[in-house]
Structure formats: C-alpha cells, structure tokens
Design an enzyme around this catalytic site. Sequence first.
Site, PDB file in Angstrom:
ATOM      1  N   GLU A 111      31.278  20.834  38.941  1.00 41.78           N
ATOM      2  CA  GLU A 111      30.963  21.822  37.237  1.00 41.78           C
ATOM      3  C   GLU A 111      30.311  23.088  37.910  1.00 41.78           C
ATOM      4  O   GLU A 111      29.825  23.928  38.335  1.00 41.78           O
ATOM      5  CB  GLU A 111      29.605  21.130  37.273  1.00 41.78           C
ATOM      6  CG  GLU A 111      29.881  20.258  36.601  1.00 41.78           C
ATOM      7  CD  GLU A 111      28.813  19.400  35.537  1.00 41.78           C
ATOM      8  OE1 GLU A 111      28.483  19.616  34.008  1.00 41.78           O
ATOM      9  OE2 GLU A 111      27.233  19.622  36.541  1.00 41.78           O
ATOM     10  N   GLU A 116      33.550  14.030  32.297  1.00 47.17           N
ATOM     11  CA  GLU A 116      32.311  13.776  32.368  1.00 47.17           C
ATOM     12  C   GLU A 116      31.439  13.472  30.932  1.00 47.17           C
ATOM     13  O   GLU A 116      31.347  14.614  29.930  1.00 47.17           O
ATOM     14  CB  GLU A 116      30.593  14.604  33.198  1.00 47.17           C
ATOM     15  CG  GLU A 116      31.945  14.259  34.158  1.00 47.17           C
ATOM     16  CD  GLU A 116      29.902  14.907  35.309  1.00 47.17           C
ATOM     17  OE1 GLU A 116      28.824  14.920  34.447  1.00 47.17           O
ATOM     18  OE2 GLU A 116      30.737  15.519  36.644  1.00 47.17           O
TER      19      GLU A 116
END
Length: 379
Positions: free
Chosen positions: A143, A255
């Site tokens: 991320e 995710e």
Amino acid sequence: MKYIVGMDVSTLLECESDGAKYYDHGEEKELMHILKDYGTNSIRLRLWLDPYDENGVPYGGGTCDIEHVITLAKRAKSLGLSFLLDIHYSDFWVDPYKQTIPKAWKNYSFEELVNVMYTYTTEVLNRLKDEGVAPDMVQVGNEITYGMLWPQGKIEKKAWKDYGADEYDDFCTLLKSGIKAVRDFNPSIPVIIHIERSFDNGYYRFFFTEMAQHNVDYDAIGLSYYPYWHFSFDLVINNMIDMWNMFHKDLYVVETAYAFTTKHYTDRWDAKPLAVDSEYIPSSNYTVEFPLTPDGQKEFFTQLLHRLTRVEGFKGIYVWEPAWLPTPHSTWASEGALRYMELIDKMGNEWCNQALFDYSGNALPALEVFKDFSKKYNS
C-alpha cells in the site's frame, strides 16, 4: 482463463500457537487444507524486517519475520499452492498512512537506503530460494500509495493539481532498487506495485503515469478493495478497466474482505473496537450494499468475483486475513509495536469479524463462493 484464488494467512502461526483451531462442517482440519479444499490456489505472506522490541518481545500481528514466512511458505508449497511475497520494508505494519522505516535503517542516508533496498531484497529472495520456497510473485512494498521508507521516500497526495515529477524522484529511486533486486534474482517473477484508494481513478492515473515517466519496471497493479472505505463496485471496476486501457498491466485485488457480523467477540468494556461494526457503518459516507452477516458476506464475494471476471487484465484476488481468529492473546500490535510506530492505541484483534471463519473457527458460507469460482475457471 484461470485465476489466482488467494488468501493472506500471515497471522496463522501466531493464531495456532495461541490455540486457534479450524473446522469444516464440524471436522477439525489444518487451515491451509481447508482453504485448498475451497478452491484456494495461492497464499500471500507479508514480511517484516525485525518485528521485535528492544527486549525481543514480538510485535504481534503475526510477527512476520523471515523464519515465519519460510515456515508458512513451506506448508503452502507442500500443498501445491503458489506464494506471493509481500515485502513491507518495515519492522511492522505499513499502509498509506504509516510507512515506518526499519529500526536498523533509521539513520541511513538516502544513498544507503537505496543500496539496502537492493541488498535486503536480494538476501530475502536468496534465503527463500535456499529453503526451497522462492516466491511466485513479489510485491515491492505494501500500500505504497504515498511512498515508502518515510520520510525519504514520502510523496504527498495533491489530487487537486498535477504532480511534478520531482515529487516522485526519491520514491521511485527506492522502488526501482527493490525491483531491480527481484529482476536480477529471477526476471520471470512478476512484480506487483500495490496501492489502495481503489475508488480514486484520478489518483491512479497520476500515480501510474509517474511510474511510467520514471521508467519503473513492474508487471502488475495490485489494489486493495474494502467497500466500507473504497465504496461501490462500479468505482473500483471502472478504475481497473481504465488502468488496463492506459497501462496494459495485469490487475490483482491483493486485499479484500467483508464482515460477517457486527457483534464483538468480547463483552469487555475496554476492548479495542472492531475496524468495522454497526457504529462505524452508518457514520461513513457510504452505506455498504450487503448486510454484515454470513449471507451478506457470501453475496459480497459472489458479486465481486462476477464483476471482476468482466475486467480485461484481471488475474486474481487475495482475501486479507481470512483466518485471524480472536484467540486469548491475539493483538494487532504489542506495546513495543505501538512505541515503534509512535502510536497511542489499544491492543486487541479488530479484524476477526471480517474473517472467513467465525469466532470459533468454523468455516463460513462465503468459502463456497471460492470453491464454485475455482471449479468454473480453474478446473
């Protein structure tokens, strides 16, 4: 067309050591066997550099050091599952709002950081190869929406204006060093760049245009998609379509998750709140489409997979922490970890109501969705 049907089980060893047991229709089984029976063909594992405090106390959250990754990767490979390595380049959690530099690298110059990105990545990959568990794909960073290894590799979000290339120079130099290590190790291993804000097509256009302008060499775009924070299917799907049309890179949802209940696992008044519960959802600026129940969770994944298969370039999906049970000592962070991140927060498991197993470890109906999906596309 065959797809990756993946699960991130990075907390598994910690859960098992704390007494977690997993059941399929009442029969106790080893977790990865259950997941494989339900169509899983890949495992995602995060890697932290030194997830221990000054006294050697684990940070929690899986304490995902290299030995931990090797152990789980061997279990996965023994079942014929592929393995996505998610290198955080930190001693603990990183996400868009925290990219804490490893303790051992804290006083490094920028040039030293560039070098250690390469040497550390190379050492990790060689160790995994020596153990017989070289990864099948690699994420260089987790991320990294606003950069990595802060402050040296931090980039600022300025979606209201064009980005200047110089804002990305240091970040891309670091990123390219890690990627070069993967390429030099084995050029056939796909490299994923993972950011969140999957609803924000404007930001994706800015970010990946900068990747192109800085000649960052990667194979796939990885997205996080949690509907409570990233909103509707349409926003995310349209963003993915646009990314394929602009950059022709493979697309992975690396995710995702959906809650099966809003009920907390404990009645303790001082427990850490769940990340998503009945109090949170109404106060958000988006009302989720499905109820936070086992049936609602199942319908979410049914609809998500249906929509994703219509996206050209989509290659696979990973559910995040589907087996993170609320065992007695389960915590996302220890006191030492909070000190490392310079945070004041409660300990505890805030994620377990988004697993694919209930609080007692029983497989939930949503797992059937992945079994049916794999039978249709991967048989």
